[in-house]
Write an enzyme that holds these catalytic residues in place. Structure first.
Site, short mmCIF file in Angstrom:
data_model
loop_
_atom_site.label_atom_id
_atom_site.label_comp_id
_atom_site.label_asym_id
_atom_site.label_seq_id
_atom_site.Cartn_x
_atom_site.Cartn_y
_atom_site.Cartn_z
N SER A 25 0.82 -1.21 0.00
CA SER A 25 0.00 0.00 0.00
C SER A 25 0.86 1.26 0.00
CB SER A 25 -0.90 0.01 1.23
OG SER A 25 -1.59 1.22 1.32
N ALA A 74 6.89 10.28 5.45
CA ALA A 74 5.82 10.80 6.31
C ALA A 74 4.80 11.45 5.37
CB ALA A 74 6.37 11.79 7.31
N GLY A 76 1.63 10.95 5.23
CA GLY A 76 0.46 11.40 6.00
C GLY A 76 -0.86 11.08 5.32
N CYS A 134 -0.49 3.22 10.58
CA CYS A 134 0.30 4.27 9.95
C CYS A 134 0.92 5.18 11.00
CB CYS A 134 -0.56 5.11 9.00
SG CYS A 134 0.43 6.36 8.17
N ASN A 197 4.04 -2.78 8.73
CA ASN A 197 4.11 -1.39 8.28
C ASN A 197 5.50 -0.85 8.64
OD1 ASN A 197 3.36 1.28 7.51
ND2 ASN A 197 1.24 0.79 8.01
N GLY A 253 11.08 -4.55 2.98
CA GLY A 253 12.40 -4.64 2.36
C GLY A 253 12.57 -5.72 1.31
N GLY A 274 7.32 -2.89 -1.72
CA GLY A 274 7.04 -1.46 -1.65
C GLY A 274 8.21 -0.62 -2.09
N THR A 275 9.10 -0.35 -1.17
CA THR A 275 10.22 0.57 -1.43
C THR A 275 11.03 0.15 -2.66
OG1 THR A 275 10.30 1.11 0.91
CG2 THR A 275 12.28 1.60 -0.36
C1 LIG Z 1 6.20 6.10 0.26
C2 LIG Z 1 5.45 5.11 1.09
C3 LIG Z 1 4.09 5.28 1.29
C4 LIG Z 1 3.36 4.37 2.06
N1 LIG Z 1 2.02 4.55 2.23
C5 LIG Z 1 1.30 3.64 2.94
C6 LIG Z 1 -0.12 3.78 3.05
O1 LIG Z 1 -0.74 4.68 2.48
N2 LIG Z 1 -0.78 2.84 3.80
C7 LIG Z 1 -0.14 1.78 4.41
O2 LIG Z 1 -0.79 0.96 5.05
N3 LIG Z 1 1.20 1.62 4.28
C8 LIG Z 1 1.92 2.51 3.57
N4 LIG Z 1 3.29 2.35 3.44
C9 LIG Z 1 3.96 1.18 4.06
C10 LIG Z 1 4.15 0.06 3.06
O3 LIG Z 1 2.92 -0.40 2.55
C11 LIG Z 1 4.93 -1.14 3.66
O4 LIG Z 1 4.20 -1.67 4.75
C12 LIG Z 1 6.31 -0.76 4.17
O5 LIG Z 1 6.90 0.26 3.37
C13 LIG Z 1 7.30 -1.96 4.23
O6 LIG Z 1 7.54 -2.51 2.95
P1 LIG Z 1 8.78 -2.07 2.00
O7 LIG Z 1 10.02 -2.09 2.87
O8 LIG Z 1 8.82 -3.10 0.90
O9 LIG Z 1 8.49 -0.70 1.49
C14 LIG Z 1 4.03 3.26 2.67
C15 LIG Z 1 5.41 3.09 2.46
C16 LIG Z 1 6.13 3.99 1.68
C17 LIG Z 1 7.60 3.76 1.48
#
Ligand SMILES: Cc1cc2nc3c(=O)[nH]c(=O)nc-3n(C[C@H](O)[C@H](O)[C@H](O)COP(=O)(O)O)c2cc1C
Length: 313
Positions: A25, A74, A76, A134, A197, A253, A274-275
């Protein structure tokens, strides 16, 4: 050899996915943003950014900063709001042809319930991912995810609104005992769990001596958090999810097939990226194909054979 020769399909609480790859997400917008880079129809499912009842502009800038082995955000919960999402974004999501899970956020339980009710009417939506985790909004969100009783209360309320959609609860890692929160939401009716998250963190500009993010703190994601996320999936799987028969969507990650396989072995049924999408969104397809290679190399016919197959002896 192609990935078709091994069975990559998994099931999340009755929703069949062609493979375990999903988007995290908030990292892939509403799907159109990445349309030219990666064929999202090849995913198992698509997860939207958080949707709230009304539109939100999010936090002040800067709201993203790169850190070593990760990033801090952040944002938001900036989003177009439920009505614009239904009018403008849903038609595009329908064309994807994969199940869509809508991440839902809000300030009060009633906000979450109202959004969940409306999403019952949208065919392409197969599930709600409840964002009670969040870390970047001042009012609402995180407090639900860090208290077992409140996490259970909101889960039960939204579950009552989910007659057709499945309810996935996304857990915060910013707690003392994530397994206790997982147990509370499973008890309250969660059909699946997403973890994790982002981790609340801070980056400082040493010249100005101020936090870099306007919000001061942000959520850490990317490679830096992966081993912690894997450990959390392992704990929640063994202590709660396995015996309850509740599938876990693992994230934190993931960038390569190796990373995804760690989560699968630890007990995740599906994985989200995600990232790493900001580096190269095509990694989604490479991860899928890499998992298939791994299964073949180890003589498995189906991905289900490695879910939770961690040897702890
Ligand atoms: C830019 C960005 C925006 C995100 N926005 C949301 C969001 O709107 N809702 C949510 O539940 N998680 C949000 N996340 C968290 C990700 O969904 C995920 O749980 C977290 O980044 C770990 O995965 P990753 O390391 O592969 O990014 C966001 C993460 C990033 C980096």
């Amino acid at each position: 050899m192609t990935h078709d020769e091994v069975n990559l399909s998994v099931e999340i609480a009755g929703v069949k996915l062609a493979n375990p790859l999903m988007t995290c997400s908030g990292t892939c917008g509403y799907a159109t943003e990445y349309a030219d880079i990666v064929d999202l129809r090849q995913l198992g499912a698509f997860v939207t950014k958080s949707i709230t009842a009304g539109p939100r502009v999010g936090n002040d800038y800067p709201r993203v900063v790169e850190t070593r082995a990760g990033m801090l955000n952040a944002i938001g919960l900036a989003n177009v709001g439920l009505e614009a999402f239904l009018d403008e974004k849903v038609p595009l999501l329908e064309s994807l042809g994969v199940p869509v899970f809508v991440n839902v956020a809000g300030r009060e339980i009633a906000d979450y319930v109202a959004v969940a009710e409306r999403l019952e009417e949208v065919d392409v939506v197969r599930g709600i991912e409840l964002n009670i985790s969040c870390p970047n909004v001042k009012a609402g969100g995180i407090q639900f995810g860090t208290d077992g009783a409140m996490a259970g209360e909101i889960t039960a309320a939204v579950k009552a609104a989910c007659r057709r959609n499945i309810l996935i609860v996304k857990l915060s890692p910013n707690v003392t005992d994530i397994a206790a929160i997982a147990a509370a939401v499973v008890e309250a009716g969660a059909d699946a769990l997403s973890l994790v998250n982002t981790f609340t963190a801070m980056a400082i500009d040493i010249e100005t001596r101020r936090p870099i993010l306007a919000n001061r703190t942000g959520g850490l994601s990317g490679p830096a958090i992966r081993p912690i996320a894997v450990h959390m999936v392992d704990r929640v799987y063994r202590q709660v999810a396995r015996d309850a028969g509740v599938p876990i969507i693992g994230m934190g990650g993931i960038q390569y097939a190796h990373d995804a396989i760690e989560f699968l072995l630890a007990g995740a049924t599906a994985v989200a990226v995600g990232t790493a999408l900001f580096v190269d969104a095509r990694c989604l397809i490479e991860i899928r194909d890499g998992i298939a290679d791994y299964l073949r190399r180890h003589g498995h016919a189906s991905i289900t054979e490695i879910i939770g197959a961690l040897d702890r002896e």
